[in-house]
Design a protein around this motif. Sequence first.
Motif, PDB file in Angstrom:
ATOM      1  N   GLY A 140       0.845  -1.363   0.156  1.00 23.00           N
ATOM      2  CA  GLY A 140      -0.109  -0.205  -0.506  1.00 23.00           C
ATOM      3  C   GLY A 140       0.793   1.347  -0.288  1.00 23.00           C
ATOM      4  N   LYS A 141       1.487   1.513   0.838  1.00 19.15           N
ATOM      5  CA  LYS A 141       2.397   2.991   1.194  1.00 19.15           C
ATOM      6  C   LYS A 141       3.579   2.626  -0.640  1.00 19.15           C
ATOM      7  CE  LYS A 141       5.232   2.310   4.383  1.00 19.15           C
ATOM      8  NZ  LYS A 141       5.858   2.190   4.991  1.00 19.15           N
ATOM      9  N   ASN A 142       3.700   1.371  -1.149  1.00 21.13           N
ATOM     10  CA  ASN A 142       4.609   1.498  -2.715  1.00 21.13           C
ATOM     11  C   ASN A 142       3.750   2.547  -3.317  1.00 21.13           C
ATOM     12  OD1 ASN A 142       7.196   0.874  -1.557  1.00 21.13           O
ATOM     13  ND2 ASN A 142       6.914  -1.291  -2.181  1.00 21.13           N
ATOM     14  N   SER A 143       2.592   1.992  -3.843  1.00 16.68           N
ATOM     15  CA  SER A 143       1.598   2.735  -4.543  1.00 16.68           C
ATOM     16  C   SER A 143       1.755   3.661  -5.024  1.00 16.68           C
ATOM     17  CB  SER A 143       0.276   1.475  -4.187  1.00 16.68           C
ATOM     18  OG  SER A 143      -0.302   2.112  -2.474  1.00 16.68           O
ATOM     19  N   LEU A 144       1.941   4.640  -3.612  1.00 14.36           N
ATOM     20  CA  LEU A 144       1.477   5.495  -3.722  1.00 14.36           C
ATOM     21  C   LEU A 144       2.968   6.356  -4.701  1.00 14.36           C
ATOM     22  CD1 LEU A 144       1.265   7.083   0.198  1.00 14.36           C
ATOM     23  CD2 LEU A 144      -0.745   6.620  -1.655  1.00 14.36           C
ATOM     24  N   GLN A 145       3.451   6.020  -5.223  1.00 17.55           N
ATOM     25  CA  GLN A 145       4.299   6.124  -6.348  1.00 17.55           C
ATOM     26  C   GLN A 145       4.053   6.446  -7.025  1.00 17.55           C
ATOM     27  OE1 GLN A 145       8.061   3.696  -5.502  1.00 17.55           O
ATOM     28  NE2 GLN A 145       8.369   4.708  -3.397  1.00 17.55           N
ATOM     29  N   ILE A 146       2.928   5.331  -7.541  1.00 16.77           N
ATOM     30  CA  ILE A 146       2.623   5.034  -8.830  1.00 16.77           C
ATOM     31  C   ILE A 146       0.986   6.591  -9.473  1.00 16.77           C
ATOM     32  CG2 ILE A 146       2.506   2.928  -9.009  1.00 16.77           C
ATOM     33  CD1 ILE A 146       0.261   2.089  -8.550  1.00 16.77           C
ATOM     34  N   ILE A 147       0.690   7.322  -8.124  1.00 12.27           N
ATOM     35  CA  ILE A 147      -0.500   7.869  -8.237  1.00 12.27           C
ATOM     36  C   ILE A 147       0.368   9.194  -9.486  1.00 12.27           C
ATOM     37  CG2 ILE A 147      -2.531   8.642  -6.909  1.00 12.27           C
ATOM     38  CD1 ILE A 147      -2.292   5.997  -6.535  1.00 12.27           C
ATOM     39  N   PRO A 148      -0.677   9.588 -10.153  1.00 13.35           N
ATOM     40  CA  PRO A 148      -0.055  10.982 -10.640  1.00 13.35           C
ATOM     41  C   PRO A 148      -0.098  12.272  -9.951  1.00 13.35           C
ATOM     42  CG  PRO A 148      -1.679   9.943 -11.661  1.00 13.35           C
ATOM     43  CD  PRO A 148      -2.024   9.030 -10.473  1.00 13.35           C
ATOM     44  N   PRO A 149       0.827  13.234  -9.784  1.00 11.61           N
ATOM     45  CA  PRO A 149       1.314  14.104  -8.681  1.00 11.61           C
ATOM     46  C   PRO A 149      -0.142  15.002  -8.859  1.00 11.61           C
ATOM     47  CG  PRO A 149       2.067  13.907 -11.512  1.00 11.61           C
ATOM     48  CD  PRO A 149       1.398  12.636 -11.733  1.00 11.61           C
ATOM     49  N   ASN A 150      -1.122  15.152 -10.032  1.00 13.97           N
ATOM     50  CA  ASN A 150      -1.526  16.214  -9.740  1.00 13.97           C
ATOM     51  C   ASN A 150      -2.804  15.844  -8.810  1.00 13.97           C
ATOM     52  OD1 ASN A 150      -4.211  14.790 -10.860  1.00 13.97           O
ATOM     53  ND2 ASN A 150      -2.897  13.698 -12.613  1.00 13.97           N
ATOM     54  N   PRO A 151      -3.658  16.884  -8.293  1.00 10.59           N
ATOM     55  CA  PRO A 151      -3.868  17.369  -7.715  1.00 10.59           C
ATOM     56  C   PRO A 151      -5.349  16.725  -7.309  1.00 10.59           C
ATOM     57  CG  PRO A 151      -4.401  19.889  -8.598  1.00 10.59           C
ATOM     58  CD  PRO A 151      -3.833  18.279  -9.372  1.00 10.59           C
TER      59      PRO A 151
END
Length: 350
Positions: A140-151
């Motif tokens: 779950g923690k590592n998945s945040l790296q794939i989230i697009p940077p837009n808000p």
Amino acid sequence: MTTIYPVVWSNNKVLLIDQTCLPSQYTLVEISRYEDMAKAIKTMIVRGAPAIGVATAYGMYLGAREINTKERETFLKQLEEVAEILRQTRPTAVNLFWAISRMLKIAYETIGTVEEIKNTLLETAEKINAEDLQTCQDIGKNSLQIIPPNPDKLSILTHCNAGALATAGYGTALGVIRSVWTAGRLKRVYADETRPRLQGAKLTAWECVQEKIPVTVISDNMAAHCMQKGLIDLVVVGADRIAANGDAANKIGTYGVAVMAKMHNIPFYVAAPLSTVDYSLKNGDLIPIEERDPSELYQIGDSVIYPDGVDYYNPAFDVTPAKLITGIITEQKTVKPEELISLKPELSYH
């Protein structure tokens, strides 16, 4: 946050959440014999590859506990018989075989009396349980790296249930969703109902409701429509076995979702621990696919919904080719399918 643990060791027995009763009834089943654990796995009282692995580890200990001998060789021989019965329950979920191999290895390597081997097996089962929980949290923690940077907040589609119920807790695909929700980046979950056993409608939706995560259940044949209408930003699913090249077996219908995601340029991720990767298999063609009782198709409750005289085909899983997978989210990091081989552990139980 609601805490859901589907497999718990308590007072010298295993407590399982009976997932066949959800969402209408929350029931715990007590397991104290390995034959009962085998039945629970076979009948899907406990399900989901990581949870099956944890349950199997405890099943191996329960079987060991029942062996009445002080002779090491006799004990190991009978433990192999316990392992074979557990192997026959679910052929696709590789964590089952992984857990059996790990438990057998510990039994053979432990120096001491039979009683000391039994104690070590229980310690190992509890360790497997704790490791899986930590692994899911790391995914779950590592998945945040794939989230697009837009808000913008994301709407995520998932298929079947790869949540806390399918693991030691927290979940793989649904663990990703939990992490995105906690980070304030989730708009809504779209949960395929997942015919024929409806794990998405019954289990994924239930987990989301427990944590007040916005969830919309759709029938399996609505996924393409929702993608076409721009309702889906990302797809994340779990896996029951992943081949060395990144081909991934998951609940039947996953392959179709991946094809549709590719058509609509929507990222498609698989979230799974490295214990789900079977490095002994070159590609997904070699993954055994379980076929289940046709009554899952033609019967709802006591009602038979199909006409007499028809034939049935009820595979429980399909294989999504690596070329359709954007990335595989593991406890170490997210990799492209062709990079999965770089994460192969030095010690493998497959």
